[in-house]
Design a protein around this motif. Structure first.
Motif, PDB file in Angstrom:
ATOM      1  N   ALA A 305      39.187  38.038  16.528  1.00  0.00           N
ATOM      2  CA  ALA A 305      39.951  36.848  15.554  1.00  0.00           C
ATOM      3  C   ALA A 305      40.042  35.819  16.535  1.00  0.00           C
ATOM      4  CB  ALA A 305      41.359  37.781  15.446  1.00  0.00           C
ATOM      5  N   LYS A 306      39.737  35.569  17.770  1.00  0.00           N
ATOM      6  CA  LYS A 306      39.685  34.200  18.460  1.00  0.00           C
ATOM      7  C   LYS A 306      38.642  33.203  18.008  1.00  0.00           C
ATOM      8  CE  LYS A 306      43.203  35.467  20.989  1.00  0.00           C
ATOM      9  NZ  LYS A 306      42.956  36.121  22.395  1.00  0.00           N
ATOM     10  N   ALA A 307      37.698  33.706  17.251  1.00  0.00           N
ATOM     11  CA  ALA A 307      36.553  32.970  16.646  1.00  0.00           C
ATOM     12  C   ALA A 307      37.163  31.922  15.909  1.00  0.00           C
ATOM     13  CB  ALA A 307      35.538  33.876  16.024  1.00  0.00           C
ATOM     14  N   MET A 308      37.922  32.015  15.057  1.00  0.00           N
ATOM     15  CA  MET A 308      38.547  31.004  14.100  1.00  0.00           C
ATOM     16  C   MET A 308      39.222  29.914  14.890  1.00  0.00           C
ATOM     17  SD  MET A 308      42.198  32.570  12.405  1.00  0.00           S
ATOM     18  CE  MET A 308      41.350  34.224  12.194  1.00  0.00           C
ATOM     19  N   PHE A 309      39.601  30.307  16.269  1.00  0.00           N
ATOM     20  CA  PHE A 309      40.380  28.914  16.734  1.00  0.00           C
ATOM     21  C   PHE A 309      39.313  28.457  17.625  1.00  0.00           C
ATOM     22  CE2 PHE A 309      43.640  32.342  16.115  1.00  0.00           C
ATOM     23  CZ  PHE A 309      44.600  31.811  15.676  1.00  0.00           C
ATOM     24  N   GLN A 310      38.249  29.006  18.096  1.00  0.00           N
ATOM     25  CA  GLN A 310      37.237  28.627  18.996  1.00  0.00           C
ATOM     26  C   GLN A 310      36.231  27.604  17.949  1.00  0.00           C
ATOM     27  OE1 GLN A 310      35.438  31.058  21.815  1.00  0.00           O
ATOM     28  NE2 GLN A 310      37.398  31.876  22.448  1.00  0.00           N
ATOM     29  N   GLU A 311      35.778  28.361  16.839  1.00  0.00           N
ATOM     30  CA  GLU A 311      34.851  27.553  16.064  1.00  0.00           C
ATOM     31  C   GLU A 311      34.914  26.226  15.702  1.00  0.00           C
ATOM     32  OE1 GLU A 311      33.875  27.782  11.483  1.00  0.00           O
ATOM     33  OE2 GLU A 311      34.233  29.884  12.328  1.00  0.00           O
ATOM     34  N   PRO A 312      36.094  25.615  15.103  1.00  0.00           N
ATOM     35  CA  PRO A 312      36.025  24.129  14.949  1.00  0.00           C
ATOM     36  C   PRO A 312      35.823  23.339  16.165  1.00  0.00           C
ATOM     37  CG  PRO A 312      38.322  25.162  14.652  1.00  0.00           C
ATOM     38  CD  PRO A 312      37.327  26.351  14.915  1.00  0.00           C
ATOM     39  N   ILE A 313      36.156  23.635  17.365  1.00  0.00           N
ATOM     40  CA  ILE A 313      36.051  23.009  18.653  1.00  0.00           C
ATOM     41  C   ILE A 313      34.422  23.054  19.141  1.00  0.00           C
ATOM     42  CG2 ILE A 313      36.666  22.695  21.058  1.00  0.00           C
ATOM     43  CD1 ILE A 313      39.379  23.984  20.204  1.00  0.00           C
ATOM     44  N   ILE A 314      33.926  24.223  19.253  1.00  0.00           N
ATOM     45  CA  ILE A 314      32.641  24.284  19.465  1.00  0.00           C
ATOM     46  C   ILE A 314      31.830  23.633  18.347  1.00  0.00           C
ATOM     47  CG2 ILE A 314      30.710  25.673  19.628  1.00  0.00           C
ATOM     48  CD1 ILE A 314      32.794  27.942  20.490  1.00  0.00           C
ATOM     49  N   VAL A 315      31.754  23.571  16.936  1.00  0.00           N
ATOM     50  CA  VAL A 315      30.916  22.891  15.930  1.00  0.00           C
ATOM     51  C   VAL A 315      31.270  21.328  16.475  1.00  0.00           C
ATOM     52  CG1 VAL A 315      30.871  22.058  13.797  1.00  0.00           C
ATOM     53  CG2 VAL A 315      31.167  24.777  14.310  1.00  0.00           C
ATOM     54  N   ALA A 316      32.414  20.899  16.548  1.00  0.00           N
ATOM     55  CA  ALA A 316      32.616  19.413  16.890  1.00  0.00           C
ATOM     56  C   ALA A 316      31.765  18.970  18.312  1.00  0.00           C
ATOM     57  CB  ALA A 316      34.024  19.177  17.027  1.00  0.00           C
ATOM     58  N   HIS A 325      26.877  12.007  22.398  1.00  0.00           N
ATOM     59  CA  HIS A 325      27.958  11.633  22.772  1.00  0.00           C
ATOM     60  C   HIS A 325      28.785  12.632  23.830  1.00  0.00           C
ATOM     61  CE1 HIS A 325      27.428   8.430  19.917  1.00  0.00           C
ATOM     62  NE2 HIS A 325      28.141   8.921  18.915  1.00  0.00           N
ATOM     63  N   ALA A 326      29.862  12.451  24.372  1.00  0.00           N
ATOM     64  CA  ALA A 326      30.338  13.248  25.123  1.00  0.00           C
ATOM     65  C   ALA A 326      31.396  14.220  24.148  1.00  0.00           C
ATOM     66  CB  ALA A 326      31.497  12.675  26.188  1.00  0.00           C
ATOM     67  N   PRO A 327      31.238  15.641  24.392  1.00  0.00           N
ATOM     68  CA  PRO A 327      32.193  16.431  23.715  1.00  0.00           C
ATOM     69  C   PRO A 327      33.611  15.904  23.470  1.00  0.00           C
ATOM     70  CG  PRO A 327      30.625  17.722  24.912  1.00  0.00           C
ATOM     71  CD  PRO A 327      30.764  16.301  25.809  1.00  0.00           C
ATOM     72  N   PRO A 328      34.127  15.796  22.315  1.00  0.00           N
ATOM     73  CA  PRO A 328      35.386  15.338  22.264  1.00  0.00           C
ATOM     74  C   PRO A 328      36.582  16.379  22.263  1.00  0.00           C
ATOM     75  CG  PRO A 328      34.597  15.473  19.939  1.00  0.00           C
ATOM     76  CD  PRO A 328      33.438  15.952  21.145  1.00  0.00           C
ATOM     77  N   LYS A 329      36.358  17.281  22.079  1.00  0.00           N
ATOM     78  CA  LYS A 329      37.417  18.558  21.739  1.00  0.00           C
ATOM     79  C   LYS A 329      37.452  19.534  23.194  1.00  0.00           C
ATOM     80  CE  LYS A 329      38.072  17.648  17.329  1.00  0.00           C
ATOM     81  NZ  LYS A 329      39.363  17.073  16.910  1.00  0.00           N
ATOM     82  N   GLN A 330      38.681  19.906  23.427  1.00  0.00           N
ATOM     83  CA  GLN A 330      38.964  20.769  24.460  1.00  0.00           C
ATOM     84  C   GLN A 330      39.961  21.977  23.672  1.00  0.00           C
ATOM     85  OE1 GLN A 330      40.761  19.051  27.971  1.00  0.00           O
ATOM     86  NE2 GLN A 330      38.977  17.680  28.158  1.00  0.00           N
ATOM     87  N   TYR A 331      39.548  23.154  24.516  1.00  0.00           N
ATOM     88  CA  TYR A 331      40.116  24.353  23.902  1.00  0.00           C
ATOM     89  C   TYR A 331      41.469  24.512  24.844  1.00  0.00           C
ATOM     90  CZ  TYR A 331      40.522  29.225  22.383  1.00  0.00           C
ATOM     91  OH  TYR A 331      41.347  30.343  21.950  1.00  0.00           O
TER      92      TYR A 331
END
Length: 383
Positions: A305-316, A325-331
């Motif tokens: 279930a944690k995939a739904m929270f990690q997915e948008p950050i990893i994709v971005a 560019h440097a990765p903009p998102k942090q989990y």
């Protein structure tokens, strides 16, 4: 690849498959390629596998061994059924290639590692085609059907759910859980929830032995013996030990990472074998390699279930890396929540919000126990 940048995902389980589907919708096919590598030709929906290996009811092998046919959208991406045996990195942070056990080599500009977990024997499905998995499932169903005294080693969520399935579908059998701590589950969860789970499990007739361990699962004259010398009648032992799939004898992936990057083991794996990551999901010293899911060292419970929270950050962050560019998102993690089934109609759920919400049989059965979220999973994977 005609100058296109390639994203390679190693591992097509719950996390890897979700990321592959999302990336296939986000990547530009004129600029990028996508390759998903997995050792099986299907996705396993693990929340349903405990019941699937215990009983033929609901014929879950027909629905939760999910084909990859419609996983990738817009015609973007290739799926390879193979194991990665080596990673050859170019200059640090500048891509590399992965070697497969088929003899093929695939270049990557960004590599995503989603190897998942090594599961205990009932849930350790064979590589390859679906037929082998079905045979494995049928073998374990027979073991549960033929056994009368079943010992479950480990009182985490999987152990509890195995005990619950047996108690529900085979009410005449005796089930014993052997668990080291003095409460079920672990200290991530509050005592009130752990005690509620214990009460629910005992109400089904399952016996629980706390404060003891099984160092040897050998059945001798119809009994197993615990570390403290307690003899328990048994003709089947199910040992629930789950670990990250990073040091398996069947893959040299992580050894090759160390050699290729001239790194020490501490640069890649922690002492328990989990992949060390930053909050951007990048490996500590390797900006073009990311990791997600069960095998990461992020301090939270390992759940699909944690995939739904990690997915948008990893994709971005992957899109940013491809663009230079440097990765903009942090989990920052997410709240702990768990739904523990106890057969088809029972179970207890916990959500770490407000004062800590506990919900019982009706909610747990409605959310998970009856159907095990199979329909939603198939929709998420394109079916």
């Amino acid at each position: 690849m005609s100058g296109r940048k390639n994203v390679v995902i190693v591992g097509g389980g719950g996390f890897g498959a979700a990321l592959a589907r999302s990336l296939s919708q986000k990547l530009d096919p004129t600029q990028h390629t996508l390759t998903l590598i997995n050792s099986r030709s299907y996705i396993i929906w693990y929340p349903a596998t405990i019941r699937m290996t215990t009983t033929a009811e609901q014929e879950l092998e027909k629905s939760c061994l999910v084909p990859y046919d419609k996983l990738l959208v817009n015609g973007l991406g290739t799926i390879k059924i193979a194991r990665v045996i080596r990673v050859d990195a170019r200059t640090e942070g500048k891509g590399g290639s992965v070697a497969l056990d088929t003899g093929e080599s695939i270049d990557y500009d960004v590599l995503l590692l989603a190897p998942g977990s090594v599961w205990p024997e009932p849930l350790d499905f064979p590589d390859g085609e679906k037929r082998a998995a079905v045979n494995h499932i049928q073998d374990w169903r027979k073991k549960f059907k033929d056994a009368q005294d079943i010992v479950v080693v480990g009182g985490g969520s999987c152990g509890i759910e195995y005990a619950g399935e047996v108690a529900d579908f085979y009410p005449g059998k005796k089930v014993t859980i052997v668990h080291g701590p003095d409460k079920l589950l672990n200290s991530t969860y509050p005592d009130k929830f752990r005690k509620r789970i214990e009460q629910d499990v005992r109400e089904t007739g399952v016996n629980i032995v706390f404060g003891d361990y099984m160092d040897d699962n050998t059945i001798t004259n119809g009994f197993v013996t615990t570390r403290l010398g307690k003899k328990i009648k048994a003709d089947l032992v199910v040992s629930i030990l789950i670990r990250p799939d990073t040091e398996s004898n069947t893959t040299l992936l992580f050894r090759s990472l160390l050699v290729s990057w001239n790194a020490t083991s501490g640069d890649v794996l922690d002492a328990q074998g989990y992949i060390r990551i930053k909050s951007t999901f990048q490996l500590l010293s390797y900006p073009d390699v990311l990791s997600c899911g069960d095998a990461c060292d992020w301090k939270e419970e390992k759940q699909v279930a944690k995939a739904m929270f990690q997915e948008p950050i990893i994709v971005a962050n992957i899109l940013a890396l491809l663009a230079g560019h440097a990765p903009p998102k942090q989990y920052k993690g997410t709240m702990e929540m768990i739904i523990v089934t106890n057969g088809r109609y029972r179970g207890v759920s916990y959500f770490n919000v407000l004062w800590g919400i506990l919900l019982g049989n009706w909610f747990t059965s409605w959310m998970k126990s009856k159907e095990l979220v199979v329909s939603q999973a198939r929709r998420n994977y394109g079916l």
